[in-house]
Design a protein around this motif. Sequence first.
Motif, PDB file in Angstrom:
ATOM      1  N   MET A   1       0.847  -1.181   0.000  1.00 63.03           N
ATOM      2  CA  MET A   1       0.000   0.000   0.000  1.00 63.03           C
ATOM      3  C   MET A   1       0.889   1.241   0.000  1.00 63.03           C
ATOM      4  N   ALA A   2       0.733   2.034  -1.005  1.00 68.66           N
ATOM      5  CA  ALA A   2       1.573   3.226  -1.098  1.00 68.66           C
ATOM      6  C   ALA A   2       1.319   4.157   0.085  1.00 68.66           C
ATOM      7  N   GLU A   3       0.041   4.214   0.546  1.00 69.07           N
ATOM      8  CA  GLU A   3      -0.307   5.192   1.594  1.00 69.07           C
ATOM      9  C   GLU A   3       0.060   4.725   2.996  1.00 69.07           C
ATOM     10  N   LEU A   4       0.593   3.489   3.114  1.00 69.37           N
ATOM     11  CA  LEU A   4       0.821   2.940   4.445  1.00 69.37           C
ATOM     12  C   LEU A   4       2.104   3.479   5.063  1.00 69.37           C
ATOM     13  N   ALA A   5       1.950   4.559   5.847  1.00 65.18           N
ATOM     14  CA  ALA A   5       3.113   5.172   6.477  1.00 65.18           C
ATOM     15  C   ALA A   5       3.047   4.973   7.981  1.00 65.18           C
ATOM     16  N   THR A   6       4.198   4.897   8.635  1.00 61.15           N
ATOM     17  CA  THR A   6       4.227   4.838  10.096  1.00 61.15           C
ATOM     18  C   THR A   6       4.167   6.253  10.636  1.00 61.15           C
ATOM     19  N   ARG A   7       4.095   6.401  11.956  1.00 62.78           N
ATOM     20  CA  ARG A   7       3.901   7.738  12.516  1.00 62.78           C
ATOM     21  C   ARG A   7       5.094   8.671  12.307  1.00 62.78           C
ATOM     22  N   SER A   8       6.266   8.107  12.017  1.00 57.67           N
ATOM     23  CA  SER A   8       7.419   8.977  11.759  1.00 57.67           C
ATOM     24  C   SER A   8       7.420   9.466  10.316  1.00 57.67           C
ATOM     25  N   GLY A   9       6.453   8.953   9.516  1.00 58.15           N
ATOM     26  CA  GLY A   9       6.405   9.348   8.115  1.00 58.15           C
ATOM     27  C   GLY A   9       7.063   8.329   7.211  1.00 58.15           C
ATOM     28  N   ALA A  10       7.954   7.510   7.774  1.00 57.62           N
ATOM     29  CA  ALA A  10       8.615   6.481   6.976  1.00 57.62           C
ATOM     30  C   ALA A  10       7.607   5.416   6.577  1.00 57.62           C
ATOM     31  N   ALA A  11       7.871   4.721   5.468  1.00 57.30           N
ATOM     32  CA  ALA A  11       6.966   3.671   4.998  1.00 57.30           C
ATOM     33  C   ALA A  11       6.987   2.501   5.970  1.00 57.30           C
ATOM     34  N   PHE A  12       5.835   1.835   6.075  1.00 57.02           N
ATOM     35  CA  PHE A  12       5.764   0.651   6.919  1.00 57.02           C
ATOM     36  C   PHE A  12       6.469  -0.498   6.216  1.00 57.02           C
ATOM     37  N   ASP A  13       7.368  -1.154   6.928  1.00 62.96           N
ATOM     38  CA  ASP A  13       8.109  -2.261   6.339  1.00 62.96           C
ATOM     39  C   ASP A  13       7.846  -3.503   7.183  1.00 62.96           C
ATOM     40  N   ARG A  14       7.247  -4.514   6.564  1.00 63.67           N
ATOM     41  CA  ARG A  14       6.784  -5.634   7.372  1.00 63.67           C
ATOM     42  C   ARG A  14       7.899  -6.510   7.927  1.00 63.67           C
ATOM     43  N   ALA A  15       9.020  -6.592   7.215  1.00 64.07           N
ATOM     44  CA  ALA A  15      10.070  -7.528   7.649  1.00 64.07           C
ATOM     45  C   ALA A  15      10.623  -7.202   9.041  1.00 64.07           C
ATOM     46  N   PRO A  16      11.088  -5.962   9.290  1.00 64.48           N
ATOM     47  CA  PRO A  16      11.592  -5.676  10.644  1.00 64.48           C
ATOM     48  C   PRO A  16      10.484  -5.715  11.700  1.00 64.48           C
ATOM     49  N   PHE A  17       9.266  -5.392  11.294  1.00 59.56           N
ATOM     50  CA  PHE A  17       8.124  -5.441  12.214  1.00 59.56           C
ATOM     51  C   PHE A  17       7.879  -6.882  12.656  1.00 59.56           C
ATOM     52  N   ASP A  18       7.795  -7.792  11.686  1.00 61.93           N
ATOM     53  CA  ASP A  18       7.610  -9.206  12.015  1.00 61.93           C
ATOM     54  C   ASP A  18       8.739  -9.714  12.910  1.00 61.93           C
ATOM     55  N   ALA A  19       9.960  -9.292  12.573  1.00 58.64           N
ATOM     56  CA  ALA A  19      11.111  -9.745  13.354  1.00 58.64           C
ATOM     57  C   ALA A  19      11.003  -9.266  14.795  1.00 58.64           C
ATOM     58  N   LEU A  20      10.542  -8.030  14.970  1.00 58.87           N
ATOM     59  CA  LEU A  20      10.384  -7.489  16.330  1.00 58.87           C
ATOM     60  C   LEU A  20       9.358  -8.312  17.119  1.00 58.87           C
ATOM     61  N   LEU A  21       8.204  -8.555  16.506  1.00 60.74           N
ATOM     62  CA  LEU A  21       7.151  -9.289  17.226  1.00 60.74           C
ATOM     63  C   LEU A  21       7.626 -10.681  17.614  1.00 60.74           C
ATOM     64  N   LYS A  22       8.408 -11.285  16.729  1.00 61.64           N
ATOM     65  CA  LYS A  22       8.917 -12.625  16.989  1.00 61.64           C
ATOM     66  C   LYS A  22       9.954 -12.586  18.109  1.00 61.64           C
ATOM     67  N   ARG A  23      10.872 -11.629  18.006  1.00 67.04           N
ATOM     68  CA  ARG A  23      11.945 -11.493  18.993  1.00 67.04           C
ATOM     69  C   ARG A  23      11.368 -11.273  20.387  1.00 67.04           C
ATOM     70  N   ARG A  24      10.322 -10.483  20.480  1.00 68.49           N
ATOM     71  CA  ARG A  24       9.756 -10.149  21.791  1.00 68.49           C
ATOM     72  C   ARG A  24       8.616 -11.079  22.174  1.00 68.49           C
ATOM     73  N   LEU A  25       8.389 -12.120  21.397  1.00 67.97           N
ATOM     74  CA  LEU A  25       7.422 -13.174  21.709  1.00 67.97           C
ATOM     75  C   LEU A  25       6.007 -12.633  21.925  1.00 67.97           C
ATOM     76  N   PHE A  26       5.601 -11.663  21.069  1.00 68.57           N
ATOM     77  CA  PHE A  26       4.197 -11.247  21.119  1.00 68.57           C
ATOM     78  C   PHE A  26       3.315 -12.430  20.751  1.00 68.57           C
ATOM     79  N   PHE A  27       3.693 -13.127  19.690  1.00 65.96           N
ATOM     80  CA  PHE A  27       3.005 -14.378  19.370  1.00 65.96           C
ATOM     81  C   PHE A  27       3.929 -15.250  18.529  1.00 65.96           C
ATOM     82  N   THR A  28       3.567 -16.491  18.384  1.00 60.84           N
ATOM     83  CA  THR A  28       4.407 -17.441  17.676  1.00 60.84           C
ATOM     84  C   THR A  28       3.529 -18.544  17.104  1.00 60.84           C
TER      85      THR A  28
END
Lengths: 671, 671
Positions: free
Chosen positions: A1-28
């Motif tokens: 989605m071109a319009e999908l921006a995070t609050r800092s204005g940078a584009a949302f990138d799923r790879a580091p986001f997924d990695a964070l959730l996995k690293r911090r064991l939000f779910f598995t």
Amino acid sequence: MAELATRSGAAFDRAPFDALLKRRLFFTPSFEIYRKASGGFAGDIKGLFDYGPPGCALQANIVDTWIQHFILEENMLEVDCTVLTPEEVFKTSGHVDKFSDWMCKDATKGDYLRADHLIENVLEARLKGDKAARGLEVEEEKDTGGDPAAAKKKKGAVKDVKAERLDDAAVKEFEEILARIDNYDGPELGSLIKKFDIRNPDGNNEVLPPVPFNLMFKTSIGPSSGSIGYLRPETAQGQFVNFKKLLEFNQNSMPFASASIGKCYRNEISPRTGILRVREFLLAEVEHFVDPEGGKKHERFEDVDKIELVLLDRHTQLAGSTETKVMTVSEAVRSHVIDNETLGYFLARIHLFFRKIGVDPKKVRFRQHMANEMAHYAADCWDGELLTSYGWIECVGCADRSGYDLSVHFKRTGEALVVREPREQPLRIEEWQVDIDKKKLGPKFRKNAKAVEEAIEATSQEQRETFGQLLEKDGAINIDVPGLPEGKAELDKALIQIVRRTRVENTREYTPNVIEPSFGIGRIFYSLLEHVYWHRPGDVARGVLSIPPLVAPSKVLIVPLSRSPGFASHVKKLSARLRTLEISHTAEDSSASIGKRYSRNDELGTPFGITVDFESLKDDTITLRERDSMKQIRAALDDVLGAVVSLVNGTELWTDVLKRLPEFLGQSEDE
Amino acid sequence: MAELATRSGAAFDRAPFDALLKRRLFFTPSFEIYRKASGGFAGDIKGLFDYGPPGCALQANIVDTWIQHFILEENMLEVDCTVLTPEEVFKTSGHVDKFSDWMCKDATKGDYLRADHLIENVLEARLKGDKAARGLEVEEEKDTGGDPAAAKKKKGAVKDVKAERLDDAAVKEFEEILARIDNYDGPELGSLIKKFDIRNPDGNNEVLPPVPFNLMFKTSIGPSSGSIGYLRPETAQGQFVNFKKLLEFNQNSMPFASASIGKCYRNEISPRTGILRVREFLLAEVEHFVDPEGGKKHERFEDVDKIELVLLDRHTQLAGSTETKVMTVSEAVRSHVIDNETLGYFLARIHLFFRKIGVDPKKVRFRQHMANEMAHYAADCWDGELLTSYGWIECVGCADRSGYDLSVHFKRTGEALVVREPREQPLRIEEWQVDIDKKKLGPKFRKNAKAVEEAIEATSQEQRETFGQLLEKDGAINIDVPGLPEGKAELDKALIQIVRRTRVENTREYTPNVIEPSFGIGRIFYSLLEHVYWHRPGDVARGVLSIPPLVAPSKVLIVPLSRSPGFASHVKKLSARLRTLEISHTAEDSSASIGKRYSRNDELGTPFGITVDFESLKDDTITLRERDSMKQIRAALDDVLGAVVSLVNGTELWTDVLKRLPEFLGQSEDE
């Protein structure tokens, strides 16, 4: 989605986001050690996920907020019904016959595919191929999910996308089909598959025509194996079958709502999009019972009527567009975009709930169901959708189910699931009544007497008027009785008489209509995480989850600067204070640097950090750090704790605290 | 039970108690309108119950207290795993093969009966018949439950009890069998049935010998029907398969505990005792992972070591007695009645939890499992039992599961579910090592080379020492290799050498042991309700549930004396104040008398009542009524609200409040 921006204005990138959730064991993924094991699982166990500690806490806080916002705020009657449900209940509700998705089989590979998703994926891939051929930017592929196996498959499929030009008419047609993809039934999906030669992207085989696949998990209750049971796909039926008891508990007063929070189960055909499409999930549902007469008003409607909602109505979608309109609730109800006040009231309440838990208001819309998408009995239905990197996700359904459910259970069980209330003014009804002489009817029709009597009772007022005239004129009438050999019965004046009389009704009896807001907690949970995720400018490795204090898994991190005993006792004292204040917190006395410890907690979404340093031991002051701004204040222990309480309760914002307590500039996080 | 008295001293009577719970919708049989419907259910759907509003709130408060007392107090890692579990996981854990009860079929009637319950019921009935014949008082019949159908059946069975004298030896034998009923396996139960000619009480037919019946509900996951899944019968396995991730989340620090709260399922053979034996239930479980070396110490043991527990150990039961002993936890651990400190610590914590939620301390005991009752791998196991009108009920199990579960999942998946920690002092081990010349071994033994090598590696230190001497002496040895045609292999000095060397281990690797306290929330919920139930002296119709404020479904009832608008706005203001203070409350502005409204709330277990009367409107004073004593105080609004907060938080008792605020004697409840 071109319009999908995070609050800092940078584009949302799923790879580091997924990695964070996995690293911090939000779910598995559940049973992951078995998925990796040699031999693995015999079959298909996708669509199952476990929540780790921060996931559990975030989910619990979302649910608590829901309870506060809906159940407590409106005195709803909470019930907790069983998941295991005997077959007869779901036969009555229609789920045994109709609760299915359309499924295509790839006979060559043995794969099963959900028909609408297959079409969506293939048409979207072709549109991407077209964009690529035209030299336009191609979107990130959808559907790579948290599930590594699925992600791999999907990447394989994306590789197959050919940069191939479509003609403009095809592009338009594909886009229109995608806009109304939820409106097709099985045969229509079959036609589309045929028309556009849609094949299994994984191997390019043709697929068989769509067949319905029932989504309920089946089991057997008790040792005799004669009792079929299902795992409920929604909590609603448990609430409906208890309607009479709940009405009594409510001292027979209407309107009222019941509510349930619990696990539900759907045997998804081929779950791919990670935690967004799962086979076991938490639903929170309200069944608001309302008098169908009087326009389904809601007494608190004016509390919300000025709230603006982003709406995508059914006409727009049927025209092949997804353009939204912004309207106030009162405007939408008045112009009949939303069917009635109570439905409008709940859409607004859903909107407020989203705001409360921290959903990005720019990523919310309400989409109306198209005719084929709704159950036949539903009067109107809207989905609260949240925008994610997987597209718009249905997170809440808000349907007007009419009186359907209560009626069918009443009919099947004979238990009157109705409201009876004394009329203020007795109702006088002029009507044609039939008097039957049963002493004569019995001997004349013998075993058919009951069928004849039922046929007579079933006549309408219009028929009775006509019959009355015929009886007067001819002395006898012929009435259709399906059960009889001749198909009709002759009745003379000695057997029946039809007379006009006045009936007085002192009690009004009606089947309430049901407005049902139904929340998929896991989808809200995931979408919220996407909405609050961003990274420090220029540093993708430093992710932050800006979860509001109200629902953050833990509110405070205590960071002692040293591991010496003096610090430990200070931390213990602080921890006891916070426990008394009911502020959830953790202490981290690892040997990692302050900056590292704060970074870890930015990823966990902890909004506040308290540093205990060498000064603290001397003068009982501490510093308080706010996650999003990374700014700190320093003040006496009691003042800081007071600020934490008001920040967590939402009575004060960080900007307020910064104004009244001195900012602390001493400590750099990079130390 | 002769000893079962309510807190007023009057005997506990189940009929008015059951009626109260039903009237106030604490819980209800699920799908009751279908049970009553003509045709009813095709099969057997007992053992399923729904919770109504007060039941939901009480359950939620018990769970919240549990979370506070266990998870938050000890920083446990909460996880929420799926109920749906693939077959392979339960194959590994042993549930597919062994999670069953012994079941007898009455072939004539087609009934299925749980073998141990059958023997218990029949022997107890005979003992009752004996007592009746001797002219002694007969106990109330057991097992009449909340399920009306079951109650009827049981009453029929009780009628069959003949007043028949047994000889003294038989009485003793029956009592001894009942004391150790949980210790018999299937064949033993079969022998007892034969020996005492035990028959189905309902019809007096003989029954077939006991066969095992697996208690897990089975289903199929995904559309291909190739994947068998089960509904979990406990939450434990989900925690074990996530062990490695949890250890990492805990920054590899030991010991630690995980915890889970969720629905579990057991397909009970013939559930009879109402809500105490159900097929779907809420479990709250802790898995405390501990180093097996060093005696399983617990660092907070001294916080609890002086607590006195009522214990029924296994030796007492095997001797045919049920006499309990009172011991402090430290005494019980020191004398090896309880196996280790960590187990003792948790028994004491369970005891404290019971006290906190209001369980009657005179109705608690901890019963140790007998050898046959425990899983073969368990080191020790105790049940926290609560006394009810159905007898002693197992409400909490606290087992030392050793390292069994982690080991079997490790073995099956290859994922190392172990702890690795650096040794403070490297471990230096003097040992016999075998050096094999693989370049020669291969050509000599060809396809058997691997088997020979494995046989060599598997030799013990003792064998190696002997082999070393033989090799020295004879230049060759013969070693047993099962796979080889001759069953052994000859190895000479050129092939292997055995030498004594020192090995240095810097890392210690071990499988943690697991201490598992497992709480049946529904059973605790029900037992607690029995414990807090009583009625006003001399008036069975005026029941009271003295639920402690901490877990009471609602804390405050607001009763306006009039329905006029002035009162309504006062109530609204009061309600908003209570909401801010997070005190759950309800307002009852019905036209019923004050006394009636308070009586209703005594039945709901609401501890406090606030009356808004005509004085209140003038001077902003209100009265506060306490449920158990029915005493009232009258004071300014703020003072009363302050008292309510401290009463609900437990910082003050009613007796304290009575001392500092003026008692109000004006209003009689009978007005």
